[in-house]
Scaffold this motif. Structure first.
Motif, PDB file in Angstrom:
ATOM      1  N   ASP A  15      33.377  -1.410  -0.943  1.00  0.00           N
ATOM      2  CA  ASP A  15      32.427  -1.773  -2.002  1.00  0.00           C
ATOM      3  C   ASP A  15      32.258  -3.285  -2.107  1.00  0.00           C
ATOM      4  N   SER A  16      33.326  -4.023  -1.780  1.00  0.00           N
ATOM      5  CA  SER A  16      33.265  -5.481  -1.861  1.00  0.00           C
ATOM      6  C   SER A  16      32.623  -6.108  -0.631  1.00  0.00           C
ATOM      7  N   GLY A  17      32.412  -5.318   0.422  1.00  0.00           N
ATOM      8  CA  GLY A  17      31.834  -5.835   1.657  1.00  0.00           C
ATOM      9  C   GLY A  17      32.850  -6.347   2.649  1.00  0.00           C
ATOM     10  N   ALA A  18      34.135  -6.265   2.323  1.00  0.00           N
ATOM     11  CA  ALA A  18      35.154  -6.749   3.251  1.00  0.00           C
ATOM     12  C   ALA A  18      35.242  -5.866   4.499  1.00  0.00           C
ATOM     13  N   LEU A  19      34.933  -4.571   4.365  1.00  0.00           N
ATOM     14  CA  LEU A  19      34.945  -3.636   5.482  1.00  0.00           C
ATOM     15  C   LEU A  19      33.678  -2.790   5.447  1.00  0.00           C
ATOM     16  N   ARG A  20      33.325  -2.257   6.610  1.00  0.00           N
ATOM     17  CA  ARG A  20      32.207  -1.308   6.703  1.00  0.00           C
ATOM     18  C   ARG A  20      32.739   0.091   6.958  1.00  0.00           C
ATOM     19  N   TRP A  21      32.160   1.052   6.281  1.00  0.00           N
ATOM     20  CA  TRP A  21      32.544   2.449   6.485  1.00  0.00           C
ATOM     21  C   TRP A  21      32.012   2.930   7.836  1.00  0.00           C
ATOM     22  N   PRO A  22      32.810   3.657   8.639  1.00  0.00           N
ATOM     23  CA  PRO A  22      32.327   4.156   9.940  1.00  0.00           C
ATOM     24  C   PRO A  22      31.100   5.053   9.764  1.00  0.00           C
ATOM     25  N   THR A  23      30.185   4.975  10.695  1.00  0.00           N
ATOM     26  CA  THR A  23      28.929   5.729  10.557  1.00  0.00           C
ATOM     27  C   THR A  23      28.936   7.072  11.273  1.00  0.00           C
ATOM     28  N   LYS A  24      29.833   7.302  12.226  1.00  0.00           N
ATOM     29  CA  LYS A  24      29.740   8.522  13.031  1.00  0.00           C
ATOM     30  C   LYS A  24      30.976   9.415  12.930  1.00  0.00           C
TER      31      LYS A  24
END
Length: 344
Positions: A15-24
């Protein structure tokens, strides 16, 4: 204030932008719990693992998917570490082993439940860890290098969850289960007052790693059957091993089961050292639920033996469900109660 701040803080890194959630690919969630922290989109990607039956049941009711034991190479593994450090280290090692090289292991832990040491331990495995703070919790993560999955430290920490002899070597246990490295004082007191000479059917509610069941069998070699009910799968598997020597002379059954939901069979004898807390909070409702379940599961003439902390007022619940209730002993901060005449 949330009653599960570690879970609520888990998504903060995304939520803070420190990490991206995997898309696949799917995401592994170790010691998963139900909560509102993860969005519906993220929830759909999760593959959960949970060894505590009430929480596993909650996840199933909410439609979460479960991971197979052999699934690995996840791009992201979420972890809610336990407080017990050896157990947590074994869980971190399992997370690293099941995460793809270059993937991320992300943990969330309350500060007063070992957050600082947890972050230090994950850094020891991965070499580089980032962290954020929220809700009096530490949210920390790192990428898995190839060297981490092949390291001697990972193999050493995985072994921390392996069953090991305790005490005089008669029993196996592992870190994190209740009273994992010793016989707790309450169970020892109840063992002194268990019945003897029975040939009926018995049950042990909240059997843990099997100490009380072993003592009951030793006092009742002619017992027809014994069913062990335990909500923590890691403890139940220990009980199976600890009672394996009795399997040739008595019918044994091991149930991964939430006793608060009732029992599926009837018994002549029921014994219990019921859980009375979750985390650090007293939760006497659990003990009262065990008392009610025992009363409903006793055959006519059946008897119930229970040990409890002295300060827990279970007498009203016992009187509600049984016509004859006796306190056999009060010692060392515990009390042993015998009850019969289960009310309809």
């Amino acid at each position: 204030m949330s009653d599960d701040p570690a879970l609520d803080s888990l998504s903060f890194a995304f939520d803070s932008g420190a990490l991206r959630w995997p898309t696949k690919a799917p995401v592994l969630f170790l010691r998963a719990r139900v909560g509102a922290a993860l969005s519906a989109e993220r929830r759909g990607a999760l593959r959960c693992a949970q060894s505590f039956k009430p929480m596993a049941d909650d996840l199933q009711r909410q439609g979460y998917a479960f991971a197979g034991d052999d699934e690995q190479d996840f791009p992201l593994t979420l972890v809610l570490p336990p407080r017990q450090r050896d157990e947590a280290r074994a869980l971190f090692a399992a997370a690293v082993r099941r995460t793809a090289v270059g993937g991320i292991v992300l943990a969330s832990q309350a500060n007063n439940e070992g957050g600082r040491s947890g972050e230090s331990d994950l850094r020891e495995l991965l070499g580089d860890v980032a962290s954020l703070s929220k809700n009096h919790c530490r949210v920390y993560w790192g990428r898995v290098p190839n060297a981490a999955r092949e390291s001697g430290l990972l193999r050493q920490w995985l072994e921390l969850d392996a069953p090991r002899p305790i005490g005089d070597g008669r029993f196996l246990s592992r870190p994190g289960v209740f009273s994992w490295d010793r016989v707790d004082a309450g169970s020892a007191l109840l063992a002194e007052h268990l019945p003897s000479g029975s040939t009926g059917r018995a049950a042990d509610l909240g059997a843990g790693w099997g100490y009380l069941s072993a003592q009951l069998l030793a006092r009742n070699p002619g017992m027809a059957s014994l069913d062990l009910y335990e909500a923590e799968a890691r403890a139940l598997s220990l009980a199976e091993r600890n009672l394996a020597g009795a399997a040739s002379r008595v019918a044994l059954a091991f149930h991964w089961h939430d006793v608060a939901q009732g029992l599926p069979s009837k018994y002549d004898i029921i014994i219990s050292n019921p859980p009375f807390h979750v985390g650090r909070a007293d939760l006497p409702e659990l003990g009262r639920a065990f008392i009610a379940a025992a009363a409903r599961a006793l055959n006519p003439g059946g008897r119930f033996w229970m040990v409890a902390n002295r300060h827990l007022a279970y007498e009203q619940a016992m009187a509600q469900h049984f016509s004859d209730v006796r306190t056999l002993v009060v010692r060392d901060g515990f009390k042993v109660i015998e009850a019969s005449g289960a009310r309809a």
